[in-house]
Design a protein around this motif. Structure first.
Motif, PDB file in Angstrom:
ATOM      1  N   ARG A 179     -23.316  16.972 -12.824  1.00  0.00           N
ATOM      2  CA  ARG A 179     -22.397  17.934 -13.424  1.00  0.00           C
ATOM      3  C   ARG A 179     -22.184  17.624 -14.893  1.00  0.00           C
ATOM      4  N   GLN A 198     -20.861  20.210 -17.304  1.00  0.00           N
ATOM      5  CA  GLN A 198     -20.422  21.394 -16.581  1.00  0.00           C
ATOM      6  C   GLN A 198     -19.208  21.067 -15.713  1.00  0.00           C
ATOM      7  N   THR A 199     -18.455  22.115 -15.379  1.00  0.00           N
ATOM      8  CA  THR A 199     -17.219  21.942 -14.627  1.00  0.00           C
ATOM      9  C   THR A 199     -17.241  22.799 -13.374  1.00  0.00           C
ATOM     10  N   GLU A 200     -16.937  22.180 -12.243  1.00  0.00           N
ATOM     11  CA  GLU A 200     -17.038  22.840 -10.939  1.00  0.00           C
ATOM     12  C   GLU A 200     -15.893  23.827 -10.704  1.00  0.00           C
ATOM     13  N   HIS A 229     -19.416  28.375  -4.564  1.00  0.00           N
ATOM     14  CA  HIS A 229     -19.138  27.403  -5.613  1.00  0.00           C
ATOM     15  C   HIS A 229     -19.843  27.809  -6.898  1.00  0.00           C
ATOM     16  N   ARG A 260     -20.280  26.891 -11.439  1.00  0.00           N
ATOM     17  CA  ARG A 260     -20.193  25.914 -12.519  1.00  0.00           C
ATOM     18  C   ARG A 260     -19.910  26.605 -13.847  1.00  0.00           C
ATOM     19  N   ASN A 320     -20.204  26.419 -17.742  1.00  0.00           N
ATOM     20  CA  ASN A 320     -21.197  25.785 -18.601  1.00  0.00           C
ATOM     21  C   ASN A 320     -20.539  25.065 -19.775  1.00  0.00           C
TER      22      ASN A 320
END
Length: 283
Positions: free
Chosen positions: A74, A77-79, A267, A269, A271
């Protein structure tokens, strides 16, 4: 012989079809709604659509791509997750504990539906520390883009510059209720989308995010590139990469990468880092 009345319930996904018949001797009469095509598939009820419903049905999942096989990295990037009434009450603390930092909740569809689980989902994600926003499932065959944008804003689709509220999303994808492009030509579809986006901007001061799949965008807008300068892209592709993006966008802001994630299936992500996510929320 006494007539016997019977009721049969057929289910497929979130759709329910009740078939009622009267059995007299050896005669059984079934009354089947016209919404059921000859293939036997049941048309979903209006309001049941959710982000990625059409993408999964039309584009599917890339061969070998599952939530467990996708890259775990990740870096940068952030979930996030996206939810609708299908999930009902969401276990937000569990998601936060697994690293999810942002969420989108379905607020509306067309001008005839609001998510009954919206309050728990929208406020619940916020209460555990997530940055959250809401999305509108577009039905361009029912009312105008401007009308739907106004309905969205009036029913949970607003935006505030508090660093914790993400801009609204226009979910424009394969039609789960009928013709792929909602009966519109490419130029008509582009006009409808522009009508929605312009109205949303005038009502909130923010440019809405466009959620779509490249295949749908290419087919139904003629791969129009004119929104890329102002509207962030949320790409839908269930694979190990986001793949080719619609024309004009050099990068995606968000990517829905799976429909089989843990706790909540969809889910995504962002950017960028969590800090960049907060900046994006602030406008």
């Amino acid at each position: 012989m006494e007539a016997v009345r019977s009721s049969i319930v057929l289910s497929r996904g979130r759709s329910r079809l009740t078939v009622t018949g009267v059995l007299t001797g050896l005669l059984l009469t079934l009354s089947v709604p016209a919404a059921v095509p000859e293939s036997g598939a049941v048309t979903p009820e209006r309001g049941s659509a959710y982000m990625g419903m059409g993408v999964l049905a039309h584009d599917g999942i890339a061969r070998g791509a599952t939530a467990d096989s996708l890259p775990d990295s990740r870096t940068g990037q952030t979930e996030g997750v996206d939810v609708s009434s299908y999930q009902r009450d969401v276990a937000w603390s569990t998601l936060y504990g697994s690293g999810v930092r942002w969420a989108y909740t379905k607020a509306t569809e067309g001008t005839y539906y609001t998510n009954p689980s919206f309050t728990q989902q929208y406020n619940g994600s916020y209460n555990v520390g997530m940055i959250r926003g809401s999305y509108h499932f577009a039905t361009p065959d029912t009312t105008s883009g401007a009308t739907q944008a106004s309905y969205f804003v009036a029913h949970g689709g607003g935006w505030s510059k508090d660093g914790k509220t993400l801009p609204g999303v226009l979910d424009i994808e394969w039609n789960p209720y009928g013709a792929d492009c909602y009966g519109k030509t490419a130029s008509q579809m582009v006009s409808w989308i522009a009508d929605f986006l312009n109205t949303y901007k005038s009502r909130t001061g923010r440019d809405a995010v466009i959620y779509t799949a490249t295949n749908w965008w290419t087919k139904c807008t003629g791969n129009y590139s004119g929104f890329s300068a102002t509207n962030p892209l949320w790409i839908a592709r269930y694979a190990s990469t986001a793949g080719t993006l619609p024309a004009g966008w050099a990068y995606y802001t968000m990517w829905q990468y799976t429909s089989t994630g843990k706790t909540v299936g969809d889910h995504d992500r962002f950017n960028g880092s969590t800090t960049q996510l907060k900046t994006f929320a602030s406008g």
